[in-house]
Design a protein around this motif. Structure first.
Motif, short mmCIF file in Angstrom:
data_model
loop_
_atom_site.label_atom_id
_atom_site.label_comp_id
_atom_site.label_asym_id
_atom_site.label_seq_id
_atom_site.Cartn_x
_atom_site.Cartn_y
_atom_site.Cartn_z
N ILE A 270 31.64 20.74 40.17
CA ILE A 270 32.84 21.24 40.83
C ILE A 270 32.85 22.77 40.95
CG2 ILE A 270 34.29 19.27 40.24
CD1 ILE A 270 35.50 21.03 37.99
N THR A 271 31.88 23.46 40.36
CA THR A 271 31.80 24.90 40.56
C THR A 271 31.09 25.25 41.87
OG1 THR A 271 29.71 25.20 39.33
CG2 THR A 271 31.76 25.26 38.06
N ASP B 205 36.10 23.68 42.92
CA ASP B 205 36.66 22.96 44.07
C ASP B 205 36.73 21.49 43.66
OD1 ASP B 205 37.12 21.53 46.42
OD2 ASP B 205 35.94 22.87 47.66
N LEU B 206 37.95 20.93 43.64
CA LEU B 206 38.13 19.55 43.20
C LEU B 206 38.11 18.56 44.36
CD1 LEU B 206 40.87 19.99 40.44
CD2 LEU B 206 38.38 19.99 40.20
N ILE C 280 26.91 28.85 40.61
CA ILE C 280 27.20 27.42 40.47
C ILE C 280 26.52 26.87 39.22
CG2 ILE C 280 26.98 25.14 41.54
CD1 ILE C 280 26.95 26.61 44.26
N ASN C 281 27.31 26.51 38.24
CA ASN C 281 26.78 25.89 37.02
C ASN C 281 27.96 25.39 36.18
OD1 ASN C 281 25.59 25.16 34.57
ND2 ASN C 281 23.99 26.72 34.78
N TYR C 282 28.11 24.08 36.12
CA TYR C 282 29.24 23.49 35.40
C TYR C 282 29.26 23.87 33.92
CZ TYR C 282 26.06 20.01 33.39
OH TYR C 282 25.06 19.40 32.70
N LYS C 283 28.10 24.26 33.39
CA LYS C 283 28.03 24.61 31.97
C LYS C 283 28.81 25.89 31.66
CE LYS C 283 23.54 22.38 31.34
NZ LYS C 283 22.10 22.57 31.03
N ALA D 246 29.34 15.56 35.88
CA ALA D 246 28.34 16.63 36.00
C ALA D 246 27.20 16.38 35.01
CB ALA D 246 28.99 17.99 35.74
N LYS D 247 27.55 16.01 33.80
CA LYS D 247 26.53 15.72 32.78
C LYS D 247 25.75 14.46 33.12
CE LYS D 247 29.30 18.00 29.22
NZ LYS D 247 30.21 17.81 28.06
#
Length: 347
Positions: free
Chosen positions: A118-119, A172-173, A149-152, A109-110
């Motif tokens: 994954i969010t 969701d993986l 939606i934000n992986y942070k 994600a980074k």
């Protein structure tokens, strides 16, 4: 276009029907098993003694079930579902498997600046692609889903806890779990003494060693513009993972337009950045899984630049205008067999 008769190709979307066991020579056998696990067809082929192949396939099947039970968003008692159900409320204890995969997902994600995230589950659930409820949502619905939606906002503690900071967020993986599973199966095969194996988890291919005759494997890349089983090029490889993301895998058509399952989280719609198929060759299948999704969304120029910057990772990208872009490390390993496509370079 047909290849020479002596060229035997395994497709990325190969289907092996049922369990097979056949003599191979020198006391070795070829053993194969097919299962429906993790929401997809899993095909495994192992070469070795009768006992080692039997033990390897049994252990692999057990391990796949364990991973599915932990990582499936469709199982109400999975660890992923528990994380989602507790979003905005409390931390959820997680196993070593989930902890590892979540950290790898955050790494990509980074690296991708949020293009791999994954969010994405609120968006996946909203569109329903691959289910009987598939439809084009309203703009307001998409905007509401995007806001979640934000992986942070995924908090992963060193003491193996995970927490989604906002209510109604969900992970969701699906873009990384199959790759992890393919790596785990390869490890099991090695531990059981298997020297040569073919692992296919819904198109995530992981190769162990060479073929039994000492030659590399030949893997066909699906032609994204034709029916399943028709390939446009061949990779000649050994002991590598090959993962492809394409717009032909899961989709629906509404008002004459195709909507596929690979989302651009920045727009809330299926990605339309030019790429229609992204294939990643890597040592680890978990890396290939995440990167095939990432590069599909990035578009060809950024995808090529990203993959060229990662040591030990290569890619093949097909655009909607039938151009094929190949990273430098695959020049000797890839053969374009369908001449209606054109091989291109990024200047």
């Amino acid at each position: 276009m047909k290849l020479k008769k002596e060229l035997k190709v395994i497709f990325l979307n190969i289907t092996i029907v049922a369990f097979s066991l056949s003599l191979f020579g020198c006391g070795e056998v070829e053993a194969g098993k097919e299962n429906y696990i993790m929401g997809t067809i899993v095909n495994l082929k192992a070469y070795g003694s009768k006992k080692s192949t039997r033990d390897a396939l049994e252990a692999a099947t057990t391990r796949l079930s364990e991973i599915e039970n932990k990582m499936s968003v469709n199982k109400s008692d999975s660890e992923v579902s528990k994380i989602n159900n507790n979003a905005g409320f409390k931390h959820q204890k997680v196993s070593e498997d989930i902890y590892y995969v979540l950290n790898k997902a955050m790494e990509y994600a980074k690296l991708s600046k949020g293009n791999f995230d994954i969010t994405v589950e609120p968006l996946v659930k909203l569109w329903g692609i691959g289910t009987k409820n598939a439809h084009v949502p309203s703009l307001n619905e998409i905007e509401r889903a995007k806001a979640l939606i934000n992986y942070k906002y995924l908090n992963i503690k060193s003491k193996k806890e995970a927490y989604l900071e906002k209510k109604d967020m969900a992970i969701d993986l699906g873009g990384i779990a199959k790759g992890y599973a393919a790596d785990e199966i390869k490890t099991i095969f090695k531990e059981k003494g298997i020297k040569s194996a073919f692992i296919n988890i819904g198109g995530n291919v992981n190769l162990l060693g060479k073929k039994t005759d000492g030659t590399p494997w030949k893997i066909g890349i699906q032609n994204p513009l034709k029916d399943k089983g028709e390939y446009m090029g061949v990779l000649t490889l050994e002991d590598k993972s090959i993962v492809t993301s394409g717009n032909y895998e899961r989709y629906f058509i509404e008002n004459g337009k195709r909507y596929h399952h690979i989302f651009d989280v920045k727009t809330g719609y299926p990605s339309e950045n030019g790429i229609i198929s992204a294939t990643i060759v890597s040592e680890k299948s978990i890396d290939g899984d995440a990167l095939s999704t990432t590069t599909y969304v990035l578009g060809v120029a950024d995808a090529m630049n990203l993959i060229e910057s990662i040591k030990g990772v290569e890619g093949v990208f097909i655009t909607k205008d039938k151009k094929v872009y190949i990273t430098s490390g695959l020049k000797e390993s890839f053969e374009l067999t369908d001449k209606t496509f054109t091989s291109k370079n990024i200047n």
